[in-house]
Design a protein around this motif. Structure first.
Motif, PDB file in Angstrom:
ATOM      1  N   LYS A 103      49.293  16.405  24.837  1.00 51.59           N
ATOM      2  CA  LYS A 103      49.983  17.696  24.790  1.00 51.59           C
ATOM      3  C   LYS A 103      50.483  18.082  26.184  1.00 51.59           C
ATOM      4  CE  LYS A 103      46.850  19.191  21.087  1.00 51.59           C
ATOM      5  NZ  LYS A 103      45.832  20.185  20.673  1.00 51.59           N
ATOM      6  N   VAL A 129      38.132  23.731  29.505  1.00 50.01           N
ATOM      7  CA  VAL A 129      39.269  23.026  28.903  1.00 50.01           C
ATOM      8  C   VAL A 129      39.564  23.693  27.557  1.00 50.01           C
ATOM      9  CG1 VAL A 129      40.195  20.830  28.111  1.00 50.01           C
ATOM     10  CG2 VAL A 129      38.572  20.886  30.029  1.00 50.01           C
ATOM     11  N   ALA A 160      43.329  15.727  27.052  1.00 48.03           N
ATOM     12  CA  ALA A 160      44.721  16.201  27.001  1.00 48.03           C
ATOM     13  C   ALA A 160      45.361  15.961  25.643  1.00 48.03           C
ATOM     14  CB  ALA A 160      45.537  15.522  28.097  1.00 48.03           C
ATOM     15  N   ARG A 161      45.037  14.859  24.984  1.00 47.19           N
ATOM     16  CA  ARG A 161      45.533  14.548  23.640  1.00 47.19           C
ATOM     17  C   ARG A 161      47.058  14.489  23.565  1.00 47.19           C
ATOM     18  NH1 ARG A 161      41.656  18.333  19.726  1.00 47.19           N
ATOM     19  NH2 ARG A 161      39.648  17.505  20.452  1.00 47.19           N
ATOM     20  N   THR A 165      38.058  24.758  20.041  1.00 47.96           N
ATOM     21  CA  THR A 165      39.171  24.562  20.979  1.00 47.96           C
ATOM     22  C   THR A 165      38.754  24.634  22.437  1.00 47.96           C
ATOM     23  OG1 THR A 165      39.696  26.920  20.907  1.00 47.96           O
ATOM     24  CG2 THR A 165      40.825  25.479  19.314  1.00 47.96           C
ATOM     25  N   SER A 172      42.042  23.579  24.300  1.00 52.81           N
ATOM     26  CA  SER A 172      43.003  22.764  23.563  1.00 52.81           C
ATOM     27  C   SER A 172      43.677  23.627  22.504  1.00 52.81           C
ATOM     28  CB  SER A 172      42.296  21.568  22.918  1.00 52.81           C
ATOM     29  OG  SER A 172      43.207  20.773  22.208  1.00 52.81           O
ATOM     30  N   THR A 217      47.291  21.873  26.512  1.00 49.71           N
ATOM     31  CA  THR A 217      45.900  21.689  26.939  1.00 49.71           C
ATOM     32  C   THR A 217      45.790  22.283  28.332  1.00 49.71           C
ATOM     33  OG1 THR A 217      45.613  19.685  25.635  1.00 49.71           O
ATOM     34  CG2 THR A 217      44.067  20.052  27.436  1.00 49.71           C
TER      35      THR A 217
END
Length: 282
Positions: free
Chosen positions: A193, A166, A190-191, A143, A168, A173
Motif C-alpha cells: 500500500k 503501525v 506495508a502490504r 488494523t 494498516s 500503511t
C-alpha cells in the motif's frame, strides 16, 4: 797406407763395360725417367682439381655466373616506420587499459575491505543491527500493530525501549515513530500500500533511512526540525501538505520544545505520541 793406395788405384783405373751392360744401364735410366714424368703429371692433375688452382677457379667462376642467385626485395622504409609507430601506439594503449583495469579492481576490492572493516569496527552499526534482530511485532487490533525493540548505546552497555505504531488502512500503511526492524518484516507490514512515515519530533529521525531506502515513494511527514538535523537532510512535509486518509489526524503540540506531532486514528480509536506522553505531562 797400402790399403788406401790400392783403393786409389782402383778408382783411377779406366772403366771398361761390355755392350750388354751398357744397354741394360740405358734401359734402367729410361724407365726411371718415364716413372718420374708420370709422377709429375699425376701431381699436376691433383693440384688443378683443388680450389687453389687458377684454371679450376676460373671454371668455377664461369659456372657460378650461370647460376640464379636468390634476391630479396627491400621493404619500403616508410611502411617500416608506420608499422613501428602502430606497434608503439598499440602497446601504449594496451598498457593504459591494463593499468586502468588493475586500478579499478584494486579500488573495488579496497572499498569492499574498508566497508567490511568499518562495518565490523563501527559500534553504532552493530547496535542498530542488534535492534533489528530483537524487534518483535505485537498485535493491538485488526488494523493496529506495535513494533517493540531496544536502542543500545555506549557499546551496548545501556539500552532504551522503543516502540513504533503501525496502522494498516484500506489504501495506506502508516509507520509512526520509525524504529529498526528487519526489512522483510517491514515490507510484510506495508502490504504493497501507500506508505506514510511519520517522524514525530525533532529527535526520532535516526532510523528513518531504512524506510526511505525500502520504500522510495514513501511520504515523510512530521517534524521540520528533524529534517534539518538529519544527515543528509530529509524532505519532510507538514501534515497540511499531505493527503492523509480521512480517519487520520496529525496534531502539532504547540509550545512543546521537541516540535512533536501526535497521531489520532479515529476508526481505530487510537492516539499515538512519542515524548509528549512520557515527558510532556507532569
Amino acid at each position: 797406407m797400402a790399403e788406401g793406395a790400392t783403393n786409389q788405384a782402383e778408382c783411377d783405373a779406366p772403366c771398361c763395360l761390355s755392350l750388354d751392360q751398357l744397354t741394360f744401364a740405358l734401359g734402367q735410366i729410361r724407365e726411371s725417367q718415364v716413372s718420374r714424368e708420370t709422377n709429375l703429371a699425376t701431381a699436376s692433375h691433383a693440384s688443378c682439381l683443388s680450389s687453389t688452382c687458377p684454371a679450376h677457379q676460373t671454371a668455377s667462376d664461369s659456372h657460378s655466373e650461370h647460376q640464379v642467385l636468390p634476391t630479396t626485395v627491400p621493404f619500403p622504409r616508410a611502411i617500416q616506420y608506420a608499422l613501428a609507430f602502430a606497434f608503439i601506439v598499440v602497446s601504449f594503449l594496451s598498457a593504459i587499459f591494463a593499468s586502468t583495469c588493475l586500478a579499478s579492481y584494486i579500488w573495488r576490492a579496497s572499498n569492499a575491505v574498508f566497508a567490511r572493516l568499518a562495518h565490523i569496527s563501527d559500534p553504532v552499526l552493530e547496535e542498530i543491527e542488534r535492534s533489528r534482530r530483537e524487534a518483535r511485532i505485537v498485535d493491538v487490533g485488526d488494523t493496529v500493530k506495535v513494533v517493540i525493540t531496544r536502542r543500545y548505546v555506549h557499546g551496548m552497555r545501556y539500552w532504551q525501549d522503543m516502540a513504533m505504531t503501525v496502522v494498516s488502512l484500506a489504501t495506506h500503511t502508516i509507520f509512526y515513530n520509525p524504529v529498526p526492524m528487519r526489512i522483510e518484516d517491514m515490507q510484510a507490514l506495508a502490504r504493497g500500500k501507500t506508505v506514510v512515515v511519520v517522524i514525530p519530533n525533532v529527535y526520532h529521525h535516526m532510523f528513518v533511512d531504512d524506510y526511505v531506502n525500502t520504500f522510495p515513494s514513501a511520504v515523510l511527514v512530521g517534524s521540520q526540525h528533524a529534517a534539518e538535523r538529519h544527515v543528509p537532510h530529509l524532505t519532510i512535509l507538514p501534515p497540511s501538505k499531505v493527503a492523509l486518509p480521512a480517519e487520520v489526524e496529525l496534531l502539532h503540540i504547540d509550545g512543546w520544545a521537541l516540535d512533536e506531532y501526535v497521531m489520532v486514528v479515529h476508526s481505530a480509536r487510537l492516539c499515538s505520541a512519542a515524548h509528549f506522553i512520557s515527558c510532556g505531562i507532569e
